[in-house]
Design an enzyme around this catalytic site. Structure first.
Site, PDB file in Angstrom:
ATOM      1  N   ASP A  18      13.386  17.631  -3.693  1.00  0.00           N
ATOM      2  CA  ASP A  18      14.285  16.703  -4.374  1.00  0.00           C
ATOM      3  C   ASP A  18      13.900  16.501  -5.831  1.00  0.00           C
ATOM      4  O   ASP A  18      14.758  16.337  -6.695  1.00  0.00           O
ATOM      5  CB  ASP A  18      14.276  15.354  -3.653  1.00  0.00           C
ATOM      6  CG  ASP A  18      15.045  15.399  -2.339  1.00  0.00           C
ATOM      7  OD1 ASP A  18      15.602  16.464  -2.019  1.00  0.00           O
ATOM      8  OD2 ASP A  18      15.089  14.373  -1.643  1.00  0.00           O
ATOM      9  N   GLU A  57      17.800   6.745 -10.575  1.00  0.00           N
ATOM     10  CA  GLU A  57      17.595   5.429 -11.152  1.00  0.00           C
ATOM     11  C   GLU A  57      16.921   5.510 -12.503  1.00  0.00           C
ATOM     12  O   GLU A  57      16.276   6.503 -12.851  1.00  0.00           O
ATOM     13  CB  GLU A  57      16.750   4.537 -10.233  1.00  0.00           C
ATOM     14  CG  GLU A  57      15.273   4.897 -10.167  1.00  0.00           C
ATOM     15  CD  GLU A  57      14.909   5.904  -9.119  1.00  0.00           C
ATOM     16  OE1 GLU A  57      14.062   6.782  -9.412  1.00  0.00           O
ATOM     17  OE2 GLU A  57      15.466   5.838  -8.002  1.00  0.00           O
ATOM     18  N   LEU A 104      15.328   1.103  -2.465  1.00  0.00           N
ATOM     19  CA  LEU A 104      15.241   0.728  -1.052  1.00  0.00           C
ATOM     20  C   LEU A 104      13.837   0.242  -0.706  1.00  0.00           C
ATOM     21  O   LEU A 104      13.674  -0.741   0.024  1.00  0.00           O
ATOM     22  CB  LEU A 104      15.625   1.917  -0.178  1.00  0.00           C
ATOM     23  CG  LEU A 104      15.580   1.693   1.343  1.00  0.00           C
ATOM     24  CD1 LEU A 104      16.589   0.635   1.766  1.00  0.00           C
ATOM     25  CD2 LEU A 104      15.833   3.001   2.080  1.00  0.00           C
ATOM     26  N   SER A 105      12.818   0.916  -1.235  1.00  0.00           N
ATOM     27  CA  SER A 105      11.436   0.523  -0.928  1.00  0.00           C
ATOM     28  C   SER A 105      11.083  -0.827  -1.528  1.00  0.00           C
ATOM     29  O   SER A 105      10.113  -1.466  -1.093  1.00  0.00           O
ATOM     30  CB  SER A 105      10.458   1.593  -1.432  1.00  0.00           C
ATOM     31  OG  SER A 105      10.403   1.609  -2.850  1.00  0.00           O
ATOM     32  N   ALA A 155       8.678  -6.634  -7.307  1.00  0.00           N
ATOM     33  CA  ALA A 155       7.756  -7.762  -7.132  1.00  0.00           C
ATOM     34  C   ALA A 155       8.096  -8.914  -8.082  1.00  0.00           C
ATOM     35  O   ALA A 155       7.289  -9.304  -8.934  1.00  0.00           O
ATOM     36  CB  ALA A 155       6.307  -7.308  -7.348  1.00  0.00           C
TER      37      ALA A 155
END
Length: 253
Positions: free
Chosen positions: A74, A150, A194-195, A214
């Site tokens: 990827d 992203e 997602l993570s 965070a």
């Protein structure tokens, strides 16, 4: 007859047979095959590769190409995307790497998949991309460079958080106090976003996701926005530098 561009960022001895099968198939289909110039240089270390013509290389793509094929994982496909800026050239990945979420052709189905490509038995899935520009030149990035997954801004070499003032179409949204902020496409919603707690978004949904990393402000959560909005980020921190990443490209600002 198809004009096909090949791209890879690295190559291993165990991939020689894969590339040879690919080249045999493409040549049997009378396709014109062109290698990205740096990938061509890498391939010179492998004498068992068939039919690599030094006159058929490219450094930039144009609309004359019918297809871009990446060889790797990827990450390789994401690196290839920057060559497609403004071009409607389909891209497909042959997975010889570790992750094949985007590079969808596995080795065991290579021959059938190439036959389908040459016969144009495929469906094109259109994906949105992100484009970045800055009031100040960013070393290591071209202005208006694109990302498929992203764009992320994050802290560097410090435990101190960064403040990211965020505007949508020029209107103030919020200031994120966090380790960073991810601006994700639907394609990238299954990755870094997602993570960090972001949602999974369907590729055709015409949305972006703002996902803080965070966050210190407890009331701030991932936000889904329309993809036609311009997102403006102003970053400040206790240190002089922070990181900007476009997919697999990371630079210090």
């Amino acid at each position: 007859m198809m004009k096909i561009a090949l791209f890879g960022s690295r190559f291993n001895a165990e991939d020689v047979s894969v590339l040879n099968v690919l080249l045999d198939k493409l040549q049997a289909g009378q396709s014109q095959v062109y290698f990205e110039s740096r990938f061509f240089e890498i391939l010179q270390e492998f004498p068992d590769i068939k039919s690599v013509n030094p006159s058929q290389t490219w450094t930039q793509l144009d609309s004359s190409f019918d297809l871009l094929i990446t060889i790797g994982g990827d990450g390789t496909l994401l690196r290839a995307i920057k060559y497609l800026n403004g071009l409607e050239v389909p891209v497909v990945g042959i997975n010889t790497g570790r992750l094949g979420f985007l590079a969808t052709i596995p080795k065991k189905f290579l021959e059938q998949s190439i036959d389908d490509l040459l016969a144009k038995r495929f469906i094109i899935s259109e994906r949105c991309v992100l484009e970045i520009s800055s009031n100040h030149p960013i070393s290591g990035l071209m202005d208006n460079e694109i990302a498929l997954n992203e764009i992320t801004v994050s802290r560097k070499d410090t435990t101190a958080m960064v403040k990211i003032e965020t505007l949508l179409n020029g209107e103030y949204l919020t200031s994120y106090w966090a380790d960073g902020l991810i601006v994700s496409t639907p394609t990238g919603s299954t990755g870094y976003s997602l993570s960090c707690g972001g949602p999974i978004v369907m590729p055709q949904s015409n949305n972006l996701v703002l996902t803080p990393i965070a966050p210190h402000n407890l009331n701030v959560r991932p936000l889904v926005i329309p993809d036609h909005l311009e997102v403006t980020l102003t970053v400040s921190s206790r240190t002089e530098q922070f990181l900007v990443s476009l997919d697999s490209t990371v630079v210090s600002v």
